[in-house]
Write an enzyme that holds these catalytic residues in place. Structure first.
Site, PDB file in Angstrom:
ATOM      1  N   ARG A  34       0.765  -1.348  -0.122  1.00  0.00           N
ATOM      2  CA  ARG A  34       0.000  -0.006   0.065  1.00  0.00           C
ATOM      3  C   ARG A  34       0.951   1.223  -0.134  1.00  0.00           C
ATOM      4  NH1 ARG A  34      -5.759   0.527   3.006  1.00  0.00           N
ATOM      5  NH2 ARG A  34      -6.729   0.615   1.367  1.00  0.00           N
ATOM      6  N   THR A  77     -15.961  -5.245  12.111  1.00  0.00           N
ATOM      7  CA  THR A  77     -16.683  -5.931  12.900  1.00  0.00           C
ATOM      8  C   THR A  77     -15.996  -7.045  13.477  1.00  0.00           C
ATOM      9  OG1 THR A  77     -18.567  -4.864  11.862  1.00  0.00           O
ATOM     10  CG2 THR A  77     -19.082  -6.586  13.567  1.00  0.00           C
ATOM     11  N   GLU A 106     -13.932  11.364  11.830  1.00  0.00           N
ATOM     12  CA  GLU A 106     -13.802  11.659  10.588  1.00  0.00           C
ATOM     13  C   GLU A 106     -15.231  11.644  10.012  1.00  0.00           C
ATOM     14  OE1 GLU A 106     -11.159  13.267   8.649  1.00  0.00           O
ATOM     15  OE2 GLU A 106     -13.139  13.651   7.988  1.00  0.00           O
ATOM     16  N   PHE A 157     -27.896   7.971  11.853  1.00  0.00           N
ATOM     17  CA  PHE A 157     -28.987   8.599  11.302  1.00  0.00           C
ATOM     18  C   PHE A 157     -29.095   8.832   9.959  1.00  0.00           C
ATOM     19  CE2 PHE A 157     -31.406  11.726  14.702  1.00  0.00           C
ATOM     20  CZ  PHE A 157     -31.051  10.714  15.623  1.00  0.00           C
ATOM     21  N   LEU A 158     -27.876   8.967   9.270  1.00  0.00           N
ATOM     22  CA  LEU A 158     -27.762   8.951   7.776  1.00  0.00           C
ATOM     23  C   LEU A 158     -28.112   7.619   7.110  1.00  0.00           C
ATOM     24  CD1 LEU A 158     -24.367  10.825   7.426  1.00  0.00           C
ATOM     25  CD2 LEU A 158     -26.747  11.549   6.758  1.00  0.00           C
ATOM     26  N   CYS A 212     -18.747   2.093   6.830  1.00  0.00           N
ATOM     27  CA  CYS A 212     -19.028   2.854   7.997  1.00  0.00           C
ATOM     28  C   CYS A 212     -20.405   2.454   8.615  1.00  0.00           C
ATOM     29  CB  CYS A 212     -18.754   4.484   7.899  1.00  0.00           C
ATOM     30  SG  CYS A 212     -17.182   4.801   8.459  1.00  0.00           S
ATOM     31  N   PHE A 251     -19.323   0.738  -3.904  1.00  0.00           N
ATOM     32  CA  PHE A 251     -20.588   0.957  -2.991  1.00  0.00           C
ATOM     33  C   PHE A 251     -21.246   2.237  -3.481  1.00  0.00           C
ATOM     34  CE2 PHE A 251     -19.726   3.910   0.298  1.00  0.00           C
ATOM     35  CZ  PHE A 251     -18.337   4.320   0.315  1.00  0.00           C
ATOM     36  N   ARG A 306     -16.365  -2.097  -0.078  1.00  0.00           N
ATOM     37  CA  ARG A 306     -16.634  -2.613   1.208  1.00  0.00           C
ATOM     38  C   ARG A 306     -18.148  -2.494   1.430  1.00  0.00           C
ATOM     39  NH1 ARG A 306     -12.171   0.224   5.123  1.00  0.00           N
ATOM     40  NH2 ARG A 306     -12.723   1.994   3.581  1.00  0.00           N
ATOM     41  N   ARG A 321     -30.616   2.707  -9.318  1.00  0.00           N
ATOM     42  CA  ARG A 321     -30.261   4.013  -8.758  1.00  0.00           C
ATOM     43  C   ARG A 321     -31.050   5.069  -9.397  1.00  0.00           C
ATOM     44  NH1 ARG A 321     -26.288   4.263  -4.616  1.00  0.00           N
ATOM     45  NH2 ARG A 321     -25.295   2.553  -4.764  1.00  0.00           N
TER      46      ARG A 321
HETATM   47  C1  UDX Z   1     -20.475   7.697   5.195  1.00  0.00           C
HETATM   48  C2  UDX Z   1     -20.901   9.154   5.920  1.00  0.00           C
HETATM   49  O1  UDX Z   1     -21.556   9.757   4.935  1.00  0.00           O
HETATM   50  C3  UDX Z   1     -19.747   9.904   6.485  1.00  0.00           C
HETATM   51  O2  UDX Z   1     -19.894  10.916   7.049  1.00  0.00           O
HETATM   52  C4  UDX Z   1     -18.886   9.012   7.428  1.00  0.00           C
HETATM   53  O3  UDX Z   1     -17.545   9.589   7.625  1.00  0.00           O
HETATM   54  C5  UDX Z   1     -18.532   7.829   6.765  1.00  0.00           C
HETATM   55  O4  UDX Z   1     -19.661   7.050   6.266  1.00  0.00           O
HETATM   56  P1  UDX Z   1     -19.439   6.891   2.933  1.00  0.00           P
HETATM   57  O5  UDX Z   1     -19.915   5.703   3.407  1.00  0.00           O
HETATM   58  O6  UDX Z   1     -18.048   7.164   2.400  1.00  0.00           O
HETATM   59  O7  UDX Z   1     -19.681   8.025   4.194  1.00  0.00           O
HETATM   60  O8  UDX Z   1     -20.497   7.525   1.886  1.00  0.00           O
HETATM   61  P2  UDX Z   1     -22.245   7.830   1.851  1.00  0.00           P
HETATM   62  O9  UDX Z   1     -22.311   9.063   0.801  1.00  0.00           O
HETATM   63  O10 UDX Z   1     -22.599   8.290   3.063  1.00  0.00           O
HETATM   64  O11 UDX Z   1     -22.948   6.538   1.173  1.00  0.00           O
HETATM   65  C6  UDX Z   1     -23.139   5.484   1.801  1.00  0.00           C
HETATM   66  C7  UDX Z   1     -24.062   4.527   1.151  1.00  0.00           C
HETATM   67  O12 UDX Z   1     -25.248   5.232   1.115  1.00  0.00           O
HETATM   68  C8  UDX Z   1     -23.649   4.461  -0.315  1.00  0.00           C
HETATM   69  O13 UDX Z   1     -23.656   2.956  -0.413  1.00  0.00           O
HETATM   70  C9  UDX Z   1     -24.615   5.159  -1.040  1.00  0.00           C
HETATM   71  O14 UDX Z   1     -24.924   4.788  -2.481  1.00  0.00           O
HETATM   72  C10 UDX Z   1     -25.919   5.220  -0.078  1.00  0.00           C
HETATM   73  N1  UDX Z   1     -26.739   6.201  -0.175  1.00  0.00           N
HETATM   74  C11 UDX Z   1     -26.332   7.668   0.018  1.00  0.00           C
HETATM   75  C12 UDX Z   1     -28.182   5.849  -0.798  1.00  0.00           C
HETATM   76  O15 UDX Z   1     -28.554   4.893  -1.044  1.00  0.00           O
HETATM   77  N2  UDX Z   1     -28.790   6.850  -0.704  1.00  0.00           N
HETATM   78  C13 UDX Z   1     -28.667   8.304  -0.301  1.00  0.00           C
HETATM   79  O16 UDX Z   1     -29.567   9.216  -0.647  1.00  0.00           O
HETATM   80  C14 UDX Z   1     -27.277   8.450   0.105  1.00  0.00           C
HETATM   81  P1  ADP Z   2     -10.092   3.189   6.673  1.00  0.00           P
HETATM   82  O1  ADP Z   2     -11.368   3.363   5.345  1.00  0.00           O
HETATM   83  O2  ADP Z   2     -10.669   3.182   7.928  1.00  0.00           O
HETATM   84  O3  ADP Z   2      -9.265   4.315   6.025  1.00  0.00           O
HETATM   85  P2  ADP Z   2      -8.668   1.300   5.377  1.00  0.00           P
HETATM   86  O4  ADP Z   2      -8.692  -0.210   5.421  1.00  0.00           O
HETATM   87  O5  ADP Z   2      -8.667   1.582   3.987  1.00  0.00           O
HETATM   88  O6  ADP Z   2      -9.673   1.700   6.465  1.00  0.00           O
HETATM   89  O7  ADP Z   2      -7.189   1.492   5.877  1.00  0.00           O
HETATM   90  C1  ADP Z   2      -6.630   1.214   6.905  1.00  0.00           C
HETATM   91  C2  ADP Z   2      -5.175   1.103   6.926  1.00  0.00           C
HETATM   92  O8  ADP Z   2      -4.447   0.808   8.404  1.00  0.00           O
HETATM   93  C3  ADP Z   2      -4.644  -0.231   6.187  1.00  0.00           C
HETATM   94  O9  ADP Z   2      -3.874   0.088   5.106  1.00  0.00           O
HETATM   95  C4  ADP Z   2      -4.103  -1.158   7.176  1.00  0.00           C
HETATM   96  O10 ADP Z   2      -2.948  -1.796   6.606  1.00  0.00           O
HETATM   97  C5  ADP Z   2      -3.379  -0.003   8.082  1.00  0.00           C
HETATM   98  N1  ADP Z   2      -2.945  -0.630   9.494  1.00  0.00           N
HETATM   99  C6  ADP Z   2      -3.655  -1.473  10.266  1.00  0.00           C
HETATM  100  N2  ADP Z   2      -3.101  -1.682  11.729  1.00  0.00           N
HETATM  101  C7  ADP Z   2      -1.931  -1.076  11.583  1.00  0.00           C
HETATM  102  C8  ADP Z   2      -1.096  -0.996  12.366  1.00  0.00           C
HETATM  103  N3  ADP Z   2      -0.878  -1.566  13.639  1.00  0.00           N
HETATM  104  N4  ADP Z   2       0.059  -0.161  11.998  1.00  0.00           N
HETATM  105  C9  ADP Z   2       0.191   0.508  10.718  1.00  0.00           C
HETATM  106  N5  ADP Z   2      -0.982   0.393   9.850  1.00  0.00           N
HETATM  107  C10 ADP Z   2      -1.804  -0.578  10.364  1.00  0.00           C
END
Ligand code: UDX
Ligand code: ADP
Length: 474
Positions: free
Chosen positions: A46, A101, A173, A234-235, A284, A346, A354, A452
């Site tokens: 990476r 998880t 974040e 909530f989202l 998330c 996604f 993911r 969509r």
């Molecule tokens: C989410 C939160 O928005 C962000 O604040 C947090 O930090 C991380 O999780 P993310 O998962 O990156 O962000 O994307 P987001 O735009 O929230 O979409 C999540 C999922 O919901 C996607 O699969 C998207 O397609 C879906 N979605 C989003 C819907 O199905 N309908 C919508 O109206 C909005």
């Molecule tokens: P996120 O979406 O939260 O950023 P990712 O899976 O994209 O999650 O990134 C998490 C990163 O953290 C991975 O690249 C993984 O290799 C790294 N990581 C996990 N454990 C450790 C550790 N102990 N030291 C350094 N890096 C780590």
């Protein structure tokens, strides 16, 4: 009177070079040129990708990220596997590692697995020198900061002659993938949870380089940790709400887009996050809700936990009902039929898969023996194989495998000779598909399933394609 005491931050180390750590540090480095930022990871491959000359090969695709990397990399932004050295130099360490998880043991399937966070805390405890501010950036269950603090402090007791000490902060974040750079540059708010006001001021001073101070909120550690879970819950709840109503619209004369628009005009509800979909994905939402479910149960609040669990159940149900509906429309069997799946990410504008709805829907198709032709403009097929190959292997062992999956770089090649098209990700490319051309290269009867709602209805209705649009009467 406001306490303005602060620590001076000259060097930052971010542990975890993923979807959160990479973009966040790229923005901090860009906005704070006097701070040296080292992003470290245990994954050598990476880090190598983050250092690629060819910016199209960065491990994370985010609009605008490549420019930031080009501008700042090897100036004050470094990607390295030298974890020990980077921690030693740092005044502030961000923990930005993955927290999936738990798969086994207490809380399996619900609670977050904190082993990566714990191992980071141990490394920081061992290598940090003098005073170090540790910032929790990964999404973590409430009270994790407490665990991080005890690991850091336990190490201090064993090592009294060294002059080191720690302050722990929670700084969740809120960026969304696909718009990460814009979200980081123009956040709705920045939340800093903590006890040590001097450390909180130090983190605030970094954000003040580009964020208005009214947007920077202080809270207790636990409120900050909980706010992240609740914000995502909530989202996600809005999406499950609208998706549940999409099924009702399909049975009646209502249209989900009209309903979304009408309810979104109510200022108390608001227009965002009301788009119908095949179900939410991403790293998330599901994880954070399950954390909330676990937390509520742990504190003896089963009604609260069941309430939030329903959001995840509706999401799983939405995915399942889409695969079932497609099988039904294709005369109850898809065995040996070719289904073109457009989009595996996604959501649009990311290469992240993911928890993508595409995973379980494609697995359903494979179980039924379909030939699944997958297209996605940004997802690496190797990533898809991580999700689908295990199911394919299991099926082969069961001897029920007739189909399989294949990745196509070209949209029309994935569609050619197919019986059905399923749009799962709202990529712009799919909005411009030439439906007349498509109708000539598919097998008849040909179906287009749009989860969509992005297809131009007027143009598709001029063809002989059967069109199913989510959330509207067919
Ligand atoms: C989410 C939160 O928005 C962000 O604040 C947090 O930090 C991380 O999780 P993310 O998962 O990156 O962000 O994307 P987001 O735009 O929230 O979409 C999540 C999922 O919901 C996607 O699969 C998207 O397609 C879906 N979605 C989003 C819907 O199905 N309908 C919508 O109206 C909005
Ligand atoms: P996120 O979406 O939260 O950023 P990712 O899976 O994209 O999650 O990134 C998490 C990163 O953290 C991975 O690249 C993984 O290799 C790294 N990581 C996990 N454990 C450790 C550790 N102990 N030291 C350094 N890096 C780590």
């Amino acid at each position: 009177m406001e306490n303005l005491e602060s620590y001076l931050i000259k060097n930052i180390c971010c542990i975890g070079a993923g979807y959160v750590g990479g973009p966040t540090m790229a923005v901090i480095a860009d906005k704070c040129p006097t701070i040296e930022v080292n992003v470290v990871d245990i994954d050598h491959k990476r880090i190598k990708s983050w250092n690629e000359e060819d910016l199209s090969r960065l491990p994370v695709f985010e609009p605008g990220l490549d420019n930031l990397i080009k501008k700042n990399r090897n100036k004050n932004l470094f990607f390295t596997t030298k974890i020990e050295d980077s921690i030693k130099k740092a005044d502030m360490v961000f923990i930005s590692v993955n927290t999936p998880t738990k798969k086994n043991g207490v809380g399996a399937g619900l609670a977050s697995d904190l082993c990566w966070v714990e191992s980071c805390a141990r490394q920081v405890a061992e290598f940090a020198q003098s005073h170090t501010i540790v910032v929790e950036k990964s999404t973590l269950p409430v009270r994790t900061a407490e665990a991080i603090e005890s690991i850091l402090n336990a190490n201090l007791n064993a090592d009294k002659e060294q002059d080191k000490s720690f302050s722990v902060l929670s700084n969740p974040e809120f960026l969304a993938e696909g718009s990460a750079i814009n979200d980081l540059i123009n956040p709705d708010r920045v939340l800093i949870g903590g006890r040590d006001i001097k450390a909180m001021n130090a983190l605030k001073s970094i954000y003040l380089s580009w964020v208005d101070q009214n947007k920077i909120l202080y809270s207790s550690l636990w409120s900050s940790e909980l706010s992240k879970l609740v914000s995502n819950a909530f989202l996600a709840q809005r999406i499950s709400s609208i998706n549940s109503i999409s099924a009702l619209c399909e049975k009646t004369d209502a249209d989900i887009r009209e309903v979304s628009m009408a309810i979104g005009r109510d200022k108390r509800i608001g227009a965002n996050f009301l788009n119908v979909s095949p179900g939410f994905g991403g790293s998330c939402f599901k994880k954070d809700i399950l954390n909330l479910v676990y937390l509520a149960n742990y504190y003896g609040l089963p009604e609260v936990s069941q309430y939030w669990e329903q959001v995840v159940k509706i999401n799983d149900w939405q995915k399942k009902r889409i695969s079932n509906l497609i099988i039904k429309k294709l005369f109850g069997t898809i065995s040996g039929k070719k289904i073109a799946v457009l989009g595996f990410a996604f959501k649009a504008n990311t290469n992240d898969t993911r928890e993508s709805a595409a995973i379980s829907i494609c697995q359903d198709f494979l179980i039924e023996g379909a030939k699944v032709a997958i297209h996605d403009p940004k997802v690496d097929p190797k990533q898809i194989s991580l999700h689908l190959n295990q199911s394919q292997k299991d099926l082969e062992e069961l001897n029920s495998m007739q189909g399989g999956w294949q990745f196509f770089e070209n949209i029309y090649e994935s569609i050619s000779d197919s019986d059905a098209i399923l749009i799962l990700t709202e990529w712009d490319q799919y909005k411009d598909i030439d439906w007349f051309k498509v109708s000539n290269i598919m097998r008849s009867p040909s179906w287009v399933f749009d989860t969509r709602s992005i297809v131009n209805e007027t143009s598709i209705k001029k063809t002989n394609l059967n069109y199913w649009n989510i959330g509207s009467i067919q």
